[in-house]
Design a protein around this motif. Structure first.
Motif, PDB file in Angstrom:
ATOM      1  N   HIS A 101       0.852  -1.199   0.000  1.00  0.00           N
ATOM      2  CA  HIS A 101       0.000   0.000   0.000  1.00  0.00           C
ATOM      3  C   HIS A 101       0.883   1.243   0.000  1.00  0.00           C
ATOM      4  O   HIS A 101       1.333   1.713   1.045  1.00  0.00           O
ATOM      5  N   ARG A 126      -8.457  -7.652  -0.515  1.00  0.00           N
ATOM      6  CA  ARG A 126      -7.723  -7.072   0.607  1.00  0.00           C
ATOM      7  C   ARG A 126      -8.437  -5.800   1.046  1.00  0.00           C
ATOM      8  O   ARG A 126      -9.248  -5.255   0.299  1.00  0.00           O
ATOM      9  N   GLU A 179      -4.056  -3.933   4.957  1.00  0.00           N
ATOM     10  CA  GLU A 179      -2.935  -3.110   4.514  1.00  0.00           C
ATOM     11  C   GLU A 179      -2.796  -1.922   5.472  1.00  0.00           C
ATOM     12  O   GLU A 179      -3.252  -0.820   5.189  1.00  0.00           O
ATOM     13  N   ASN A 191       2.733  -1.013   5.900  1.00  0.00           N
ATOM     14  CA  ASN A 191       2.884  -0.248   4.675  1.00  0.00           C
ATOM     15  C   ASN A 191       3.155   1.225   4.968  1.00  0.00           C
ATOM     16  O   ASN A 191       3.077   1.665   6.113  1.00  0.00           O
ATOM     17  N   ALA A 232       2.612 -10.138   3.969  1.00  0.00           N
ATOM     18  CA  ALA A 232       2.439  -9.260   2.818  1.00  0.00           C
ATOM     19  C   ALA A 232       2.708 -10.005   1.515  1.00  0.00           C
ATOM     20  O   ALA A 232       1.959  -9.867   0.542  1.00  0.00           O
TER      21      ALA A 232
END
Length: 371
Positions: A27, A232, A268, A301, A337
């Motif tokens: 992200h 997601r 994220e 992220n 991830a």
């Protein structure tokens, strides 16, 4: 300081050590990660005259100050200037090249960087021109670095071009686009407004993520998952509202939180940005600590590296300092991830087994938890 991985903390991991670790970023916004000096140079080259200052250091400070307001709406206002200098193919290619260079220098081995093509057509570029320029920049910036970088195409949730952008994502998926996204202010713009785009992506066997549960609460997450079938969740911070923790520390999950954990919906999370936009009250009270302990599919992220003044390494370093994370935690979050990436399965597996695990093994000192 909470022991990493349930064991004794051995030493303190520094940001420079984390920079050497093979990291994964899911992200990150292209228009939120420009170099301040590039903004000034591009403004001069493209004739953009709206910058608050052309002094590079003052401009860097301005972006960070404007973003740290506790308001997502105010946070998003700073993007008018980065988008303003990203209206030509050369500018887009430069920004994308520098993005790849910066991520590679930070030790990122896989990244999905998102941008909204519809925001870059103000000077005559077509949507396809925008995508082509960015992908050219990604290839140039990542060449020879070991970074695998892909694009996510974002539609603005307050506009009506989401189906067009979804079709664009499918059209370019053999050339470096791996998915679709919607972004922008959540309040008043529910994801179900873009249901036709999500259904198109499903029919095309495509992947998509949805910004949900950042500035808005559980209804945003529920719609993104149960109506739109998101792969997601962008942020997903407010899923913590469906978790009750008693005075003894025992957590009880509501139906939605249980579903998110049970089916391993990737979250994220962008810790610093979430604090800056008011999605989380502070780093030490960020839900990532609880959600990691409860073994949700949490990922770490950057969101907007310029506005929040962060790198992926600095985000992990902040978590080390705040929650006492060690190498096993960082490795676990990184593998989360990579498992959640929109890259084909065999390529994900190769990066996990041949790059990420050996990289962390080389960094984990003897005697550390999980070594």
């Amino acid at each position: 300081m909470r022991p990493a991985g349930g064991g004794e903390v051995v030493g303190v991991i520094t940001e420079s050590e984390i920079r050497r670790a093979p990291k994964v970023l899911l992200h990150d916004h292209l228009d939120g990660g420009l170099r301040p000096e590039s903004i000034v140079e591009l403004a001069d080259a493209t004739g953009y005259g709206g910058l608050p200052t052309t002094d590079v250091d003052k401009l860097r400070t301005w972006f960070r100050g404007g973003a740290h307001t506790g308001s997502l709406v105010r946070y998003l206002e700073t993007f008018s200037h980065t988008v303003g200098v990203m209206q030509t193919a050369d500018a887009l290619a430069r920004v994308a090249r520098e993005c790849a260079e910066d991520l590679a220098a930070d030790g990122v081995v896989y990244a999905e960087v998102r941008f909204a093509p519809e925001l870059h057509v103000g000077q005559g570029l077509s949507l396809d021109d925008v995508v082509e320029a960015v992908l050219d920049g990604f290839r140039a910036g990542s060449a020879g670095t070991g970074l695998h970088i892909r694009a996510l195409l974002t539609a603005m949730r307050h506009q009506a071009r989401s189906l067009e952008i979804a079709e664009l994502a499918v059209r370019w998926r053999e050339a470096g686009v791996v998915g679709f996204d919607i972004a922008g202010a959540e309040a008043g713009n529910p994801p179900t407004r873009h249901l036709d785009a999500f259904q198109y992506m499903q029919r095309a066997n495509g992947h998509f993520t949805i910004h949900a549960g950042e500035a808005f609460g559980l209804p945003s997450i529920w719609e993104a998952l149960q109506w739109c079938n998101a792969d997601r969740l962008g942020h997903g911070v407010r899923i913590v509202d469906d978790i009750t923790v008693d005075p003894d520390g025992n957590a009880t999950l509501g139906d939605l939180a249980s579903f998110v954990r049970d089916v391993r919906v990737p979250l994220e999370m962008c810790p610093s940005s979430n604090v800056h936009t008011g999605a989380a009250p502070s780093l030490d009270r960020h839900p990532i600590g609880l959600l990691r302990d409860l073994r949700f599919r949490v990922t770490v992220n950057t969101d907007n590296r310029l506005m929040s003044g962060v790198t992926l390494s600095s985000e992990f370093a902040a978590l080390v300092e705040t929650f006492g994370y060690g190498w096993p935690d960082i490795s676990w979050l990184t593998i989360n991830a990579m498992k959640s990436a929109f890259l084909p399965f065999d390529q994900r597996l190769m990066l996990i087994n041949d790059v990420i695990k050996p990289g962390f093994d080389a960094l984990t000192p003897p005697g550390a938890p999980g070594a």
